[in-house]
Motif scaffolding. Structure first.
Motif, short mmCIF file in Angstrom:
data_model
loop_
_atom_site.label_atom_id
_atom_site.label_comp_id
_atom_site.label_asym_id
_atom_site.label_seq_id
_atom_site.Cartn_x
_atom_site.Cartn_y
_atom_site.Cartn_z
N UNK A 51 0.85 -1.18 0.00
CA UNK A 51 0.00 0.00 0.00
C UNK A 51 0.89 1.23 0.00
N UNK A 52 0.64 2.16 -0.92
CA UNK A 52 1.51 3.32 -1.09
C UNK A 52 0.66 4.59 -1.12
N UNK A 53 1.15 5.62 -0.45
CA UNK A 53 0.40 6.88 -0.40
C UNK A 53 0.46 7.62 -1.73
N UNK A 54 1.52 7.39 -2.50
CA UNK A 54 1.66 7.99 -3.83
C UNK A 54 1.93 6.86 -4.81
N UNK A 55 1.12 6.75 -5.85
CA UNK A 55 1.26 5.65 -6.80
C UNK A 55 0.87 6.12 -8.18
N UNK A 308 7.68 11.53 -8.32
CA UNK A 308 6.51 10.67 -8.16
C UNK A 308 5.29 11.48 -7.75
N UNK A 309 5.49 12.47 -6.89
CA UNK A 309 4.37 13.33 -6.49
C UNK A 309 3.80 14.09 -7.69
N UNK A 310 4.68 14.36 -8.67
CA UNK A 310 4.24 15.05 -9.89
C UNK A 310 3.59 14.10 -10.89
N UNK A 311 3.52 12.81 -10.54
CA UNK A 311 2.84 11.85 -11.39
C UNK A 311 3.71 11.23 -12.46
N UNK A 312 5.03 11.23 -12.25
CA UNK A 312 5.93 10.69 -13.26
C UNK A 312 6.82 9.61 -12.66
N UNK A 313 6.93 8.48 -13.35
CA UNK A 313 7.78 7.39 -12.88
C UNK A 313 9.25 7.72 -13.12
N UNK A 314 10.14 6.92 -12.51
CA UNK A 314 11.58 7.18 -12.59
C UNK A 314 12.37 5.93 -12.97
N UNK A 366 12.13 0.61 -12.46
CA UNK A 366 11.33 1.83 -12.54
C UNK A 366 10.58 2.05 -11.23
N UNK A 367 10.75 3.22 -10.65
CA UNK A 367 10.00 3.59 -9.45
C UNK A 367 8.62 4.09 -9.88
N UNK A 368 7.57 3.47 -9.32
CA UNK A 368 6.21 3.86 -9.68
C UNK A 368 5.38 4.32 -8.49
N UNK A 369 5.92 4.22 -7.28
CA UNK A 369 5.17 4.65 -6.11
C UNK A 369 6.05 4.75 -4.88
N UNK A 370 5.54 5.45 -3.87
CA UNK A 370 6.25 5.59 -2.60
C UNK A 370 5.22 5.75 -1.49
N UNK A 379 8.72 3.05 2.17
CA UNK A 379 8.88 1.97 1.19
C UNK A 379 8.47 2.48 -0.18
N UNK A 380 8.90 1.74 -1.22
CA UNK A 380 8.71 2.18 -2.61
C UNK A 380 8.11 1.05 -3.44
N UNK A 381 7.32 1.44 -4.43
CA UNK A 381 6.79 0.47 -5.39
C UNK A 381 7.70 0.46 -6.61
N UNK A 382 8.08 -0.74 -7.03
CA UNK A 382 9.08 -0.90 -8.09
C UNK A 382 8.51 -1.74 -9.22
N UNK A 383 8.58 -1.23 -10.43
CA UNK A 383 8.23 -2.00 -11.62
C UNK A 383 9.51 -2.64 -12.16
N UNK A 384 9.55 -3.95 -12.15
CA UNK A 384 10.71 -4.66 -12.68
C UNK A 384 10.42 -5.07 -14.12
#
Length: 439
Positions: A51-55, A308-314, A366-370, A379-384
């Motif tokens: 569960x992530x507050x920003x995704x 991520x807060x701006x809505x862009x993955x990294x 790719x970071x998609x959430x935090x 913690x962070x959400x990661x797209x592999x």
């Protein structure tokens, strides 16, 4: 000072081990189950809920399979997420094969240049050996993928799909490396024999034609023109024919890659400094030379959160094989307590890991959430890019401790950098040796 191991020394070691508490239990446990299972710390997973507050909304993950192309998968993931948002196509995918084809040709060309420039140095010179060590390797950097996109554009996955040789690059990589080593030795001979520029150019063109043929037979030839067709998430049909890869990128993507910066945390070298790695550039006169802005970890974390807060993955570079549960998709710095298992102190600082070869940038994801708690990431959400069979449909969860220890690079828009860091981008970059851990 270390000396010869005598019978007396060996007997003392045996006696000392015999007095170790629980040695029989630990020996049975570790030999039967393996080090990882025996040291697994299940308590570390308690805070790795998903569960992530920003995704940032994303779709299905991609799969690089048995290849080292994570660096281009991650960049194409960030682009396709923007395409998906703008055109309402959740699971759109760009062709990784297309970029990989041109990387093989461009990297062969830079190999020829590097070999010629060092041809009068001994073959066992460290830089010469670096170039010849694995010239067909398929690992890379964000800037390498960015240079390819700028020069060649992009195409949908359907326009140049994966092949057996891109899904499993081992055989191709071995053949390409052998061919390039042979070519490199020939070019060294020509330079040492004072061959003319015309003769060198003719030899290079013959060699490049052979590399192109090997690659085209293995990957298929890249399209010069294609038709884009897709149904959006509202089932509306879209079609445009006669697109070139460059026009597709220019017309459909509004990302200016020149606005992005590789921010790194490499504490083995001074912070607040711009570094370059020109011996790793894959495109001669490419739009994006490999450069790193080295900063404190708090700065790197902050800019990653902002994007991520701006809505862009990294895109981010990391050492994924450290403290990883691949099946469950867990990344936590305390996932395996091997030091406690063996009753030793094996801790190294991040800087110590880098300078000794323990630490490296081994993967890009790719970071998609935090998840922020009181504005602090936990913690962070990661797209592999390992397919949907691992983690949670291909997505991993990473603790902040793991982020601090094993994340080395993030790619962010320069607007998220404070003015003093933006000013550093205008200063001359310090050249790093080809074998720097960031390579």
């Amino acid at each position: 000072m270390a000396t010869e191991l005598t019978p007396q020394t060996l007997a003392a070691l045996r006696a000392q081990h015999a007095n170790t508490a629980q040695r029989a239990v630990l020996t049975r446990t570790i030999t039967r189950n393996g080090i990882r299972a025996a040291s697994f710390n299940y308590q570390a997973t308690a805070h790795l809920d998903r569960t992530f507050s920003i995704e940032v909304p994303t779709g299905k993950v991609s799969n690089q399979k048995h290849s080292g192309r994570c660096w281009e998968f991650s960049l194409l993931n960030t682009l396709r997420h923007k395409f998906a948002t703008k055109y309402h196509v959740k699971d759109f995918e760009l062709s990784e094969n297309y970029l990989f084809f041109w990387d093989r040709i461009e990297r062969a060309n830079t190999f020829f240049r590097n070999v010629e420039q060092t041809a009068r140095q001994p073959i066992n010179d460290r830089l010469v050996q670096f170039f010849f060590d694995n010239p067909g390797e398929d690992g890379g950097q964000w800037a390498m993928a960015a240079s390819l996109v700028e020069k060649y554009g992009v195409v949908p996955a359907s326009a140049m799909p994966e092949t057996a040789n891109t899904n499993d690059t081992g055989a191709f990589q071995a053949i390409l490396s052998r061919q390039l080593r042979r070519d490199g030795l020939k070019l060294r001979e020509l330079v040492q024999a004072n061959a003319s520029a015309a003769d060198l150019h003719a030899a290079e063109q013959t060699m490049l034609a052979e590399i192109y043929r090997i690659t085209a037979y293995s990957f298929g030839e890249p399209p010069t023109e294609f038709t884009l067709s897709y149904r959006d998430d509202q089932q509306q049909y879209h079609r445009q024919s006669g697109l070139t890869p460059q026009r597709f990128y220019q017309d459909y993507f509004d990302t200016d890659l020149n606005d992005y910066v590789v921010v790194t945390n490499s504490p083995d070298k001074p912070f607040n400094q711009l570094y370059s790695l020109p011996d790793q550039d894959n495109v001669i006169n490419g739009a994006h030379p490999i450069e790193f802005l080295n900063v404190d970890m708090d700065v790197l974390t902050n800019v990653a959160v902002q994007q991520l807060q701006a809505g862009e993955t990294l895109w981010f570079g990391n050492d994924v094989l450290q403290q990883l549960d691949r099946k469950q998709g867990y990344l936590d710095a305390h996932l395996y307590e091997t030091a406690a298992l063996f009753d030793v102190d094996d801790q190294l600082t991040k800087a110590q890991r880098l300078v000794t070869g323990e630490g490296m940038v081994s993967h890009a994801m790719t970071l998609t959430g935090v998840d922020l708690v009181d504005a602090v990431p936990t913690k962070w959400k990661v797209e592999n890019s390992w397919g949907a069979e691992v983690g949670d449909k291909g997505y991993f969860v990473m603790s902040q401790d793991w982020f601090n220890a094993y994340v080395y690079e993030v790619v962010v828009h320069r607007r998220f950098l404070a003015p003093e860091f933006q000013d550093l981008l205008t200063e001359p970059a310090r050249r790093l040796p080809a074998w720097d851990p960031l390579h």
